[in-house]
Design a protein around this motif. Structure first.
Motif, short mmCIF file in Angstrom:
data_model
loop_
_atom_site.label_atom_id
_atom_site.label_comp_id
_atom_site.label_asym_id
_atom_site.label_seq_id
_atom_site.Cartn_x
_atom_site.Cartn_y
_atom_site.Cartn_z
N VAL A 1 -38.09 105.57 -44.13
CA VAL A 1 -37.68 104.25 -43.65
C VAL A 1 -37.74 103.29 -44.83
CG1 VAL A 1 -38.17 102.35 -42.07
CG2 VAL A 1 -38.65 104.71 -41.37
N TYR B 1 -33.68 97.68 -41.33
CA TYR B 1 -34.26 98.96 -41.73
C TYR B 1 -33.13 99.96 -41.98
CZ TYR B 1 -38.60 97.14 -39.62
OH TYR B 1 -39.69 96.39 -39.30
N VAL C 1 -32.85 104.16 -42.26
CA VAL C 1 -33.64 105.37 -42.07
C VAL C 1 -32.83 106.59 -42.49
CG1 VAL C 1 -34.95 104.35 -40.17
CG2 VAL C 1 -32.91 105.72 -39.66
N THR D 1 -31.69 98.87 -37.07
CA THR D 1 -31.73 100.04 -37.93
C THR D 1 -30.35 100.64 -38.17
OG1 THR D 1 -33.95 100.56 -37.13
CG2 THR D 1 -32.74 102.34 -38.19
#
Length: 522
Positions: free
Chosen positions: A282, A290, A292, A497
């Protein structure tokens, strides 16, 4: 018995099993309790922990067996049960090397009269290991660590998913975990709720979902979770945090929760890496952004699949130093004199780091002559084992470091290096731009940061900002048993994300090979 598989057990018991066309011999034995608690490599033909002696009908030895057994042992019938079918034969099963569950704390010390009615259970279900903690109001009162009870049916994600491809076999895997959880609860006390984290594959198998989407590209989640699921076995319902991608799961969500609900919240940008059988990463650019990614790493860092690999536990070697007398191991606790000590994943990293510094190992992973008198003396122990170079560690326990083990460590290093550089490149950052590099998972509990720098997992400039955070997945699960704000935060993460796919890239293979060196490649 002509049509039976007869197992003469080391303790004098005899098992009469029906042959199986679906299972290999190790799996057949595992499902009958023979390898319970044994950290098997499960079909890789490397750990030697599933060895048996064929007293009749010995199969033709395979190359993995020829590398590990002497000619006399081959002639007398010794084989790896994971490499052969569960056909009619008479075999001898020696005493296996089991990993004993580790339990810390005594619930009766805190609640002498009666157990509270708000006991919760937090669980981190890893591919190799399982850790759990009973909590009251978010405070741990007793915790434990053991092997994932499924490990004999696949040591890493893809082999476990392959076994789970048939619904009846997926149920077997699920039942192994839920039966163990029911036993843990029975031994400790009734709980009002469960929070369970893990990668999407482990959670999907546990829930008996259709795992086809996780088994082959293009990968997809059968269920994003972030909700309560039913485990059966008269267990309470379990809350599972949301998955962020097909191979970035509830364990990473729990890890992000652990970091954001800690006493000191890390300042972005930071990189969080949870390193077990699957490497999950991450990159936090801001509280609202974020990135990932994930990369397969295999079970080596968890002490599974290497020639002398062992999970962290009593008698395992966790690090090495070089002395005038040769290599000096540090044990987690004193080894059992009757068994081989074995080496943990971080012990292997310590060994490789020491050999690199002393010139007994080159950056390319080849053995060399050493750069000091002590190292040169150690290098004289380089020998041949079944046709391949190996270093005799000189510990009076027949421990060898074969070239094949070094290659496995290099594969893990290459995967880590590739994921880290790809994420930083995606964000236009250099390693020196990070405020912190946080390690969770198996590596994050025990590793020496200097060993990671020496072996090239991380660049030298990140050494001072790197810290081990331990099992962030379990810490996050504990928080989620008692904190509604944490659950709300976890549920918000998918919208914040983006996912960086690594394995599907056209140049993935080339970049991976470039990093098969004990040096950080930018």
């Amino acid at each position: 018995m002509k049509n039976n598989l007869t197992v003469n057990v080391h303790d004098g018991n005899v098992l009469e099993l029906a042959p199986s066309s679906e299972l290999n011999l190790a799996q057949r034995l595992f499902l009958n309790g023979a390898f319970s608690g044994v950290p098997l490599c499960s079909g890789m033909g490397r750990c030697a922990l599933c060895k048996v002696k064929f007293e009749t009908c010995a199969p033709t030895p395979l190359k993995e067996e020829l590398k590990n057994f002497s000619a006399a042992e081959i002639e007398s019938g010794w084989r790896f049960s994971c490499l052969h079918k569960a056909e009619s034969a008479v075999i001898y099963l020696p005493k296996p090397e089991r990993v004993v569950p580790k339990i810390s704390g005594n619930i009766l010390d805190k609640f002498a009269n009666s157990l509270p009615d708000n006991l919760s259970l937090a669980i981190d279900l890893g591919t190799t290991g399982m850790q759990w903690a009973f909590t009251v109001n978010g405070e741990i009162v007793i915790e434990g660590q053991e092997l994932n009870p499924q490990i004999g049916l696949g040591s890493e994600v893809m082999s476990r998913l392959a076994f789970a491809g048939k619904p009846e076999q997926c149920k077997i895997l699920s039942d192994l975990v839920t039966t163990r959880l029911a036993s843990i609860i029975e031994q400790t006390g009734p709980v009002k709720e469960i929070v369970i984290t893990g990668n999407p594959s482990m959670i999907s198998i546990l829930a008996q979902d259709n795992v086809e989407g996780l088994s082959r590209a293009p990968y997809s989640l059968p269920n994003q979770c972030g909700k309560v699921i039913n485990l059966g076995q008269n267990l309470p319902q379990a809350y599972v945090p949301v998955h962020l991608a097909p191979f970035v799961g509830a364990d990473i969500t729990a890890g992000i929760v652990a970091l954001n609900f800690s006493n000191v919240i890390p300042e972005p940008p930071y990189l969080f890496a949870d390193l077990g059988t699957n490497g999950e990463f991450v990159l936090c650019l801001s509280p609202d952004e974020y990135i990932v990614s994930s990369v397969p790493m295999g079970p080596a860092l968890e002490g599974v699949g290497l020639t002398n690999g062992r999970t962290a536990g009593p008698g395992a070697i966790s690090s090495f130093t070089l002395t005038p007398a040769g290599l000096s191991p540090s044990f987690i606790s004193e080894p059992d004199k009757t068994g081989s000590p074995g080496i943990t994943g971080t012990g292997y990293l310590s060994l490789c780091s020491l050999l690199l510094k002393s010139g007994v190992l080159t950056r390319e992973g080849q053995f060399s002559k050493g750069n000091t008198p002590f190292a040169a003396r150690l290098a004289r122990n380089i020998t041949q084992a079944h046709g391949s170079p190996a270093l005799d560690l000189g510990l009076n326990s027949e421990l060898l470091l074969p070239a094949s083990d070094i290659e496995e460590i290099l594969k893990v290093k290459a995967a880590f290096n590739l994921a880290m550089t790809a994420l930083l490149d995606r964000a236009g950052l250099s390693p020196s731009s990070l405020n912190s590099l946080i390690l969770g998972g198996a590596m994050g509990q025990h590793v020496n940061i200097n060993d990671l720098v020496t072996t090239g997992f991380i660049p030298a400039e990140t050494g001072p900002i790197t810290r081990a955070a331990g099992n962030t997945s379990l810490v996050g699960a504990v928080i989620l048993t008692n904190n509604k704000n944490a659950r709300d935060f976890a549920s918000s993460l998918p919208a914040l994300t983006s996912v960086l796919e690594l394995a599907g890239g056209q140049d993935f293979g080339q970049k991976f090979l470039e990093r098969m060196i004990f040096q950080y490649v930018y």
